[in-house]
Design an enzyme around this catalytic site. Structure first.
Site, mmCIF file in Angstrom:
data_model
loop_
_atom_site.group_PDB
_atom_site.id
_atom_site.type_symbol
_atom_site.label_atom_id
_atom_site.label_comp_id
_atom_site.label_asym_id
_atom_site.label_seq_id
_atom_site.Cartn_x
_atom_site.Cartn_y
_atom_site.Cartn_z
ATOM 1 C CD GLU A 167 -3.002 -1.190 2.198
ATOM 2 O OE1 GLU A 167 -2.939 -0.347 3.117
ATOM 3 O OE2 GLU A 167 -3.933 -2.012 2.105
ATOM 4 C CD GLU A 351 -4.078 -5.718 3.072
ATOM 5 O OE1 GLU A 351 -4.883 -4.882 3.549
ATOM 6 O OE2 GLU A 351 -2.850 -5.640 3.201
HETATM 7 O O1 IFM Z 1 -4.789 -3.234 8.787
HETATM 8 C C1 IFM Z 1 -4.636 -2.671 7.522
HETATM 9 C C2 IFM Z 1 -3.428 -3.248 6.836
HETATM 10 O O2 IFM Z 1 -2.273 -3.016 7.562
HETATM 11 C C3 IFM Z 1 -3.252 -2.671 5.461
HETATM 12 N N1 IFM Z 1 -4.465 -2.688 4.708
HETATM 13 C C4 IFM Z 1 -5.676 -2.244 5.329
HETATM 14 C C5 IFM Z 1 -5.857 -2.930 6.654
HETATM 15 C C6 IFM Z 1 -7.155 -2.468 7.331
HETATM 16 O O3 IFM Z 1 -7.121 -1.101 7.584
#
Ligand code: IFM
Length: 443
Positions: A167, A351
Site C-alpha cells: 500500500e 486484501e
Molecule cells: O490493517 C490494515 C493493513 O495493515 C493494510 N491494509 C488495510 C488494513 C485495514 O485497515
C-alpha cells in the site's frame, strides 16, 4: 453463504493476509525501534497510545497460527517481514535471530502446504532511518534495496511470491500529507517526495530480486473507488483528482511508467529534480498485480488549497471502520486494472475484509454473520470480473487474526480468528468455519 472453491476457476488461490508489526510482537527477538513506536509514544496519535510491542505474540505462537491457516483450507499465506527485525538500525549488521525467525516461518508454511507470499515492507520503518528523513530521503531506495538483498538471500529460494511494499498510498500520502500514520507529517513537499521515493524503492527492490533470481515478483496497491457527491462538474473534478492521487499515481507509475496529470498539477513542483529519469526503474516489469480493496469514498470540492477535495459521509451500510460497503468498486477496479495497467498479467485481490465490533466468545467461537456477508458480496464481485475476462488468480482475506490496527489500536477487529488481547487465546469465528467449509477440497 460463501461460494465454494468449485465456483472459481481451477487453481484459483485462496489465502489470508497479516503483517509483521500488527501481529508478531515487536518487543521480542532483538528487533530495532521503529517509527511506529515513536509515533505511538507521542500523545494523541494512537488510541490509548497502543503499540505493537506484544500484539498477538505471533513471534512465539506462529506454529499454532499456521495450523489455523492450514485448517481453514487456505492455499497461501500473505505475511510481511519487519525491516527493523532483520536490520535493527535499518542498515549494517543483521539480527541473526530475526533472519532465523523468518526462515523457520517460511519452512513452517511449506511444511503445512501453504504458499509463502512475502511482503518486504508493511510500514514499520526503522527509527534510525526515520532520523535520516525516512521516505523523504531519496537514499531510502538504496537502503531498501540493501535490506531486500539481505532478506532475500536467506528466503528467496522458498518464497512463492514477493511484493516489495504494501500500500504505497498509505506509506506516502496517509503518512506524510494526512499525518494519520507514522511519521505523522502533514506537508505537501514531504508527501510528494514520499510518493516518488516509495515507488523508486519498489523498483530498486524488484531489480535486486531479479538479480538474485527470486521468482514471482509483484506490486500491491490499495485502491478506493471515488464517486462525486453530486452532479456538478466541481464534484466530478474533485473525485477525479482524488482518484489520480489515491489510485492512478501508483498503478500508473509501476505499470505505465507515468504519473497522472491530475496529480502532477499539484505535486510536480515538490518532486525531486530529475524525477522523470526514475520512471524506468519504477516501471521495471513485475509478474503480477495485487489490489487491496475495502471501500469507496464520496468526494466533493473543497475551497482550500490543492488538492481541493473533501470526503463526505456516504449513505451506504458501514463496517466498524466507518467504511461504506461497496463491492461494485472491486469489480470496477478489476476491470480498470486489466484494461489500463496489468493488461493480462495475473491479478490478485491481496486484501479484502472488514472490521466488526468485539462480540463475546461463546463456546470457543464468535458469531460474525456480517463478515460472512461482506466476504460473499466481494467474492461475487470477483466472480463477475472473472466472467468479464479479468485474469484474476486469487483472493486474500484481511485478516487472519484480530490485530493492531495502527492508529486505531486494538479495538478494530478484522480477524477470521478472535484474539483475546489479555490471554492471547485464539478463537476461530463463525466466518473462519464458513470459509473452511467453502474451501474444502473434496466436497
Ligand atoms: O490493517 C490494515 C493493513 O495493515 C493494510 N491494509 C488495510 C488494513 C485495514 O485497515
Amino acid at each position: 453463504m460463501l461460494p465454494a472453491r468449485s465456483q472459481f476457476p481451477e487453481g484459483f488461490l485462496f489465502g489470508t493476509a497479516t503483517s509483521a508489526y500488527q501481529i508478531e510482537g515487536h518487543g521480542f527477538g532483538g528487533a530495532g525501534r521503529t517509527h511506529w513506536d515513536d509515533f505511538a509514544a507521542t500523545p494523541g496519535n494512537v488510541v490509548r497510545a497502543e503499540t505493537g510491542a506484544r500484539a498477538c505474540d505471533h513471534y512465539h505462537r506462529w506454529p499454532q497460527d499456521l495450523d489455523l491457516i492450514r485448517d481453514a483450507n487456505l492455499d497461501a499465506y500473505r505475511f510481511s517481514a519487519s525491516w527493523a527485525r532483520v536490520l535493527p538500525e535499518g542498515r549494517g549488521t543483521p539480527n541473526p535471530e530475526g533472519l532465523d525467525f523468518y526462515d523457520r516461518l517460511v519452512d513452517g508454511m511449506l511444511e503445512r502446504g501453504l504458499k509463502p507470499a512475502l511482503t518486504l515492507y508493511h510500514w514499520e520503518l526503522p527509527s534510525a532511518l526515520a532520523d535520516l528523513g525516512g521516505w523523504r530521503n531519496r537514499d531510502i531506495a538504496g537502503w531498501f534495496a540493501d535490506y531486500t538483498d539481505v532478506l532475500m538471500r536467506r528466503l528467496g529460494d522458498r518464497t512463492w511470491s514477493v511484493a516489495p511494499i504494501n500500500e504505497p498510498w498509505c506509506v506516502a500520502w496517509l503518512s506524510h500529507f494526512m499525518g494519520v500514520h507514522a511519521p505523522g507529517v502533514r506537508d505537501i513537499r514531504a508527501a510528494a517526495r514520499a510518493m516518488h521515493h516509495v515507488l523508486l524503492a519498489h523498483g530498486r527492490a524488484i531489480q535486486t530480486m531479479r538479480g538474485l533470481g527470486v521468482q514471482n515478483l509483484g506490486a500491491v496497491c490499495n485502491l478506493e473507488w471515488a464517486d462525486p457527491v453530486d452532479d456538478t462538474p466541481e464534484a466530478a473534478a474533485a473525485a477525479a483528482r482524488y482518484d489520480a492521487i489515491y489510485n492512478r499515481w501508483f498503478l500508473g507509475g509501476i505499470f505505465n511508467g507515468a504519473y497522472p496529470d491530475l496529480a502532477l498539477e499539484g505535486l510536480a513542483p515538490h518532486l525531486p529534480q530529475g524525477w522523470q529519469d526514475d520512471m524506468e526503474t519504477i516501471s521495471t516489469p513485475v509478474d503480477w498485480c495485487g489490489l487491496n480493496y475495502y471501500t469507496r469514498k464520496l468526494i466533493g470540492p473543497d475551497p482550500g488549497p490543492w488538492p481541493h477535495f473533501a470526503e463526505i459521509d456516504g449513505p451506504l451500510p458501514k463496517t466498524q471502520m466507518g467504511w461504506e460497503i461497496y463491492p461494485q468498486g472491486l469489480e470496477k477496479f478489476l476491470l480498470r486494472c486489466e484494461a489500463e495497467y496489468s493488461r493480462g498479467l495475473p491479478v490478485y485481490i491481496t486484501e479484502n475484509g472488514m472490521a466488526s465490533a468485539e462480540v463475546p466468545v461463546v463456546e470457543g467461537t464468535v458469531d460474525d454473520p456480517e463478515r460472512v456477508d461482506y466476504l460473499a458480496l466481494h467474492l461475487a464481485a470477483a466472480q463477475r470480473a472473472l466472467a468479464q475476462g479479468v485474469n484474476l488468480k486469487g483472493y486474500f482475506i484481511w485478516s487472519m487474526l484480530d490485530n493492531y490496527e495502527w492508529s486505531l489500536g486494538y479495538e478494530k477487529r478484522f480477524g477470521l480468528v478472535h484474539v483475546d488481547f489479555d490471554s492471547l487465546q485464539r478463537s476461530p469465528k463463525a466466518s473462519y468455519h464458513a470459509l473452511a467449509r467453502a474451501l474444502a477440497r473434496n466436497r
